[in-house]
Write a protein that holds these residues in place. Structure first.
Motif, PDB file in Angstrom:
ATOM      1  N   VAL A 132      60.453  44.006  35.511  1.00 13.48           N
ATOM      2  CA  VAL A 132      59.258  43.278  36.374  1.00 13.48           C
ATOM      3  C   VAL A 132      57.716  43.887  36.363  1.00 13.48           C
ATOM      4  CG1 VAL A 132      58.987  42.539  38.596  1.00 13.48           C
ATOM      5  CG2 VAL A 132      61.418  42.296  37.864  1.00 13.48           C
ATOM      6  N   LEU A 181      55.740  42.762  33.715  1.00 14.34           N
ATOM      7  CA  LEU A 181      54.932  41.359  33.946  1.00 14.34           C
ATOM      8  C   LEU A 181      53.803  41.430  34.768  1.00 14.34           C
ATOM      9  CD1 LEU A 181      58.536  39.589  34.457  1.00 14.34           C
ATOM     10  CD2 LEU A 181      57.167  39.721  32.395  1.00 14.34           C
ATOM     11  N   ARG A 182      52.659  41.397  34.161  1.00 15.21           N
ATOM     12  CA  ARG A 182      51.527  41.087  34.910  1.00 15.21           C
ATOM     13  C   ARG A 182      51.500  39.570  35.530  1.00 15.21           C
ATOM     14  NH1 ARG A 182      47.362  44.707  33.943  1.00 15.21           N
ATOM     15  NH2 ARG A 182      47.771  46.051  32.174  1.00 15.21           N
ATOM     16  N   ALA A 240      52.979  38.616  38.163  1.00 14.24           N
ATOM     17  CA  ALA A 240      53.959  38.469  38.895  1.00 14.24           C
ATOM     18  C   ALA A 240      53.861  39.644  40.015  1.00 14.24           C
ATOM     19  CB  ALA A 240      55.341  38.588  37.853  1.00 14.24           C
ATOM     20  N   ASP A 267      63.572  39.759  36.511  1.00 25.23           N
ATOM     21  CA  ASP A 267      62.470  39.708  35.435  1.00 25.23           C
ATOM     22  C   ASP A 267      62.631  38.364  34.481  1.00 25.23           C
ATOM     23  OD1 ASP A 267      64.782  40.873  34.633  1.00 25.23           O
ATOM     24  OD2 ASP A 267      64.063  41.170  32.505  1.00 25.23           O
ATOM     25  N   THR A 278      59.869  35.438  34.291  1.00 27.42           N
ATOM     26  CA  THR A 278      59.425  35.123  33.234  1.00 27.42           C
ATOM     27  C   THR A 278      59.354  33.702  32.634  1.00 27.42           C
ATOM     28  OG1 THR A 278      59.850  37.219  32.075  1.00 27.42           O
ATOM     29  CG2 THR A 278      59.601  35.480  30.708  1.00 27.42           C
ATOM     30  N   LEU A 306      56.622  32.169  34.594  1.00 23.92           N
ATOM     31  CA  LEU A 306      55.250  32.386  34.073  1.00 23.92           C
ATOM     32  C   LEU A 306      55.041  31.500  32.956  1.00 23.92           C
ATOM     33  CD1 LEU A 306      55.008  36.236  34.529  1.00 23.92           C
ATOM     34  CD2 LEU A 306      53.526  34.504  35.507  1.00 23.92           C
TER      35      LEU A 306
END
Length: 785
Positions: free
Chosen positions: A532, A535-536, A538, A557, A561, A564
């Motif tokens: 996680v 993950l930009r 988020a 995550d 994802t 996103l």
């Protein structure tokens, strides 16, 4: 473009107007607070919260979850901070008068000010096109401002003493010298503060009821009405009547906040943590944001206020960070000569904290502190705080201390606020980055300790030995929520292209160790947490939200994802810590079951066998099983149960699991107590590897009884032969039979699990011979138990 500039000017004008409105609202709140007796005002606010708590007892758990977090707590905390600010700013007037109507107005104004602050956060952040967080600066500045205003009560008061005991222990002798009490006594005092705020009113009600019942019994014994014997009862029960009077104070006059009475802390120490009336000259001083939530509230500097001869914790939610900072600051003010030793002790404590607090989660780990290496780029010696190696997981922990992130307002100077975060995070990140780059310079790199001024090699590390590498920045003080936003800093990129950086605080560790008690659970959580962190766009608010999301959804995550991918500009998960928060609320919070992920019993026993055996590669197998979703766990457990129950008739059973992933498992269930025919096992595993043809197959040996008593579980290497020879022809033939059976199964002709015939002529293996499982260990240290 002209229109855009016009819109920008309009938003600036709106922001200025909102700031003036906030200042006016705050000025009226100040006027109302100054004009009322503080004890009665505090009693009114605490009583309002108590009545709400009593009404909550009639609400079911499902209804509470549907309602979400109780905002009255945040409203009360917001107002209490303002009361603290006004008391710290204004001397006590000669005349005060309590008014319930003014209290009602004060609550309305408090809600209004919070609302104005939110609108201001939007208007003042919208035009930030770039900054410390790149193109995301506007969004992050908005969230930082909101959190600065709204974040209240998200600490677990029951853990105050635990935190203080740990972080003050290095300064035990200095505390005794200056204040006459040590770390344990100071920690107990802070816990008593928290307990009084948390349960003081409930105990006061109980005390009043007990005294009322005792008085009634006294009247009944005298055969007189209660009102006729009250004076006599009070005269004969002075201690009880005193307790009743204190209970009345706690219930109706803010007595639960009186730390002089509810703690045994010395007056000198309480005085160092407190403002005198009228001492603060900054909060309501002239200038932008005067008296608004976007000034630094006095309670962030000193958590107590002196009223008369007693000290009060008006707002219980800043007693940890503010109290901790104020205490250490005054300790050094009183003993300046302690500064150098203080820094050394503080450094040693923070660097050891991760491995120390999480010792149960890191059994048998190799812990190296203050490791050095020669940086091939700078040609200089570099140092890292703590390196922890456990199985195939590497933790690199860089500890930092700093308070500016909790002192500097994001509205008055977001640049400074962001810089304080970077000072904490970027420095730790850069040290981790340098170490990871060094790991990547050779197949194996040496590490050193400094002994008597010389660099002495202490170990060698091969990057290829580690499946998971976790760079972690650890702070003594929490600086949520910006710590969770660190990944949005342009400079923060996954190390070596794939190892995301994680920011944690020491108080996070105390919670994580409670909810993730086993090494496998903790390691898997950190894997998901790292995913996680990579993950930009988020965002989860803080570590407790990350923990709550993991316990509820496991592979958080993966779900983020997918969100996103649906063209979301920014994904925010809110309120994920709800179950974690609630688990600390009950009277029996220490013994009540805690939220946890659901596993079939069979999987729990198997995971326990991994933990008990802990042979090389066990965390990888443990992680693989934890990655399974609810249905996958049930199907895996059902397959194991099906084969395990037949072990009374067969020495062993096998199956292949995870053919769709890069590293599938060849799983062998062996009847506990019998000798493993490793030639048969290795041949069968090699046949399975040929059948799968792609990916690296890992063997998993599970030793259990037909009744489900697991003795051991461990991995073993599987060899895939590349060329058919006379010696291995039977392996290739068996692989073909496996393929045929698999094809028959696909066509709906279900094949029975393979029966393993009793071993015949198994060669005797000496205890000092290499183990036939090919793990490279001697038989006595591997499967020769």
């Amino acid at each position: 473009m002209i229109q855009n500039e016009s819109d920008e000017e309009m938003r600036k004008e709106v922001a200025v107007s909102l700031m003036k409105d906030m200042e006016a609202t705050a000025a009226r709140m100040r006027e109302l607070i100054v004009g009322m007796p503080p004890h009665d005002l505090l009693g009114y606010i605490y009583a309002k919260r108590m009545m709400m708590a009593m009404s909550e007892q009639e609400v079911t758990k499902e209804e509470r979850e549907a309602q979400g977090p109780d905002d009255l707590i945040n409203q009360n905390q917001f107002l209490l901070e303002y009361i603290h600010a006004v008391l710290a700013t204004d001397p006590a007037p000669d005349k005060v008068e309590f008014s319930e109507e003014k209290c009602a107005e004060l609550f309305e104004l408090s809600s209004k000010l919070r609302e104005q602050a939110m609108f201001y956060a939007m208007a003042s952040s919208a035009d930030k096109k770039d900054g410390a967080f790149g193109p995301n600066t506007a969004d992050i500045e908005f969230h930082a401002k909101c959190s600065w205003v709204l974040l209240r009560g998200n600490r677990y008061q029951v853990l105050e003493g635990e935190f203080y005991r740990y972080v003050l222990e290095p300064h035990d002798e200095a505390l005794k010298e200056i204040y006459g009490v040590g770390a344990r006594e100071v920690a107990a005092g802070f816990q008593a503060m928290a307990d009084a705020a948390r349960t003081g009113q409930a105990f006061a009600i109980e005390e009043m009821m007990n005294q009322f019942q005792a008085a009634r019994a006294f009247a009944a014994a005298k055969a007189k009405p209660l009102e006729e014997v009250m004076e006599e009862w009070v005269a004969e029960n002075k201690d009880q009547s005193k307790a009743a009077g204190q209970a009345m104070e706690d219930m109706f006059r803010g007595g639960v906040a009186n730390v002089s009475r509810h703690t045994d802390l010395p007056q000198e120490l309480l005085g160092d943590l407190a403002y005198e009336r009228g001492e603060d000259k900054e909060f309501f001083a002239a200038g932008d944001h005067s008296g608004t939530p976007y000034r630094t509230l006095p309670v962030r500097k000193k958590p107590l206020i002196k009223l008369g001869s007693d000290y009060f914790a008006v707002d219980p939610c800043f007693t940890r960070d503010a109290g901790y900072r104020a205490l250490l600051f005054n300790l050094l003010q009183r003993k300046p000569a302690y500064k150098v030793e203080f820094n050394e002790r503080q450094k040693a404590m923070s660097e050891a904290a991760f491995a120390d607090i999480l010792s149960t989660q890191l059994p048998g780990a190799k812990v190296l502190q203050e490791v050095y290496y020669k940086d091939p780029v700078s040609k200089q010696w570099s140092e890292n705080d703590t390196l922890i190696l456990i199985d195939d997981v590497l933790y690199l922990v860089e500890a930092k201390a700093g308070a500016a992130a909790t002192i500097a307002s994001p509205a008055s100077d977001f640049g400074r606020h962001a810089q304080s975060v970077q000072d904490l995070v970027i420095k730790a990140y850069k040290q981790c980055e340098r170490f990871f780059n060094y790991l990547n310079t050779a197949d194996e790199v040496p590490l050193f300790h400094m002994i008597d001024g010389k660099y002495v090699e202490c170990t060698r590390v091969r990057r290829a030995d580690y499946r998971v590498l976790l760079p972690i920045g650890l702070t003594v003080e929490s600086f949520s929520p910006l710590s969770a936003f660190c990944k949005e800093l342009p400079a923060i990129m996954p190390l070596l292209g794939k190892h995301a950086f994680i920011s944690l605080s020491i108080d996070d560790l105390f919670v994580l160790r409670r909810f993730l008690p086993t090494p496998g659970e903790f390691a898997h959580y950190m894997e998901v947490r790292q995913a996680v962190a990579g993950l930009r766009r988020a965002h989860l608010f803080d570590e407790l939200d990350h923990l709550g999301a993991y316990l509820k959804k496991n592979r958080v995550d993966v779900e983020i994802t997918e969100q996103l991918k649906k063209d979301a500009d920014f994904v925010v998960w809110d309120g994920m810590s709800f179950d974690v928060d609630r688990s600390f609320e009950g009277e029996n919070w220490e013994t009540d079951p805690r939220p946890t992920q659901e596993y079939p019993d069979e999987m729990l026993k198997l995971l326990g066998a991994f933990d008990a055996t802990r042979k090389a590669g066990w965390l990888r197998a443990d992680s693989y099983l934890r990655n399974l979703g609810s249905q996958g766990r049930k199907e895996f457990a059902a397959k194991v149960v099906e084969l395990r129950k037949s072990l009374n008739q067969h020495d062993g059973r096998y199956f292949i699991y995870g053919q769709e992933v890069e590293t599938p498992f060849f799983i062998w269930l062996h009847r506990s107590g019998g000798i493993i025919d490793w030639k048969k096992v290795n041949d069968k595993a090699s046949s399975a590897a040929l059948m799968i043809s792609a990916g690296t197959v890992t063997g998993l040996m599970i030793e259990t009884t037909a009744g489900g008593t697991y003795k051991a579980a461990s991995t073993f290497p599987v060899t895939r032969p590349t060329i058919r020879t006379e010696a291995n022809a039977h392996i290739f033939d068996d692989a073909e039979r496996m393929k045929q059976r698999a094809n028959n199964f696909v066509r709906g002709q279900k094949a029975a699990p393979q029966k393993i015939q009793p071993a015949v002529g198994i060669p005797k293996v000496g205890r000092n011979d290499p183990c036939p499982c090919k793990n490279g260990l001697k038989y006595k240290k591997c499967h020769g138990r």
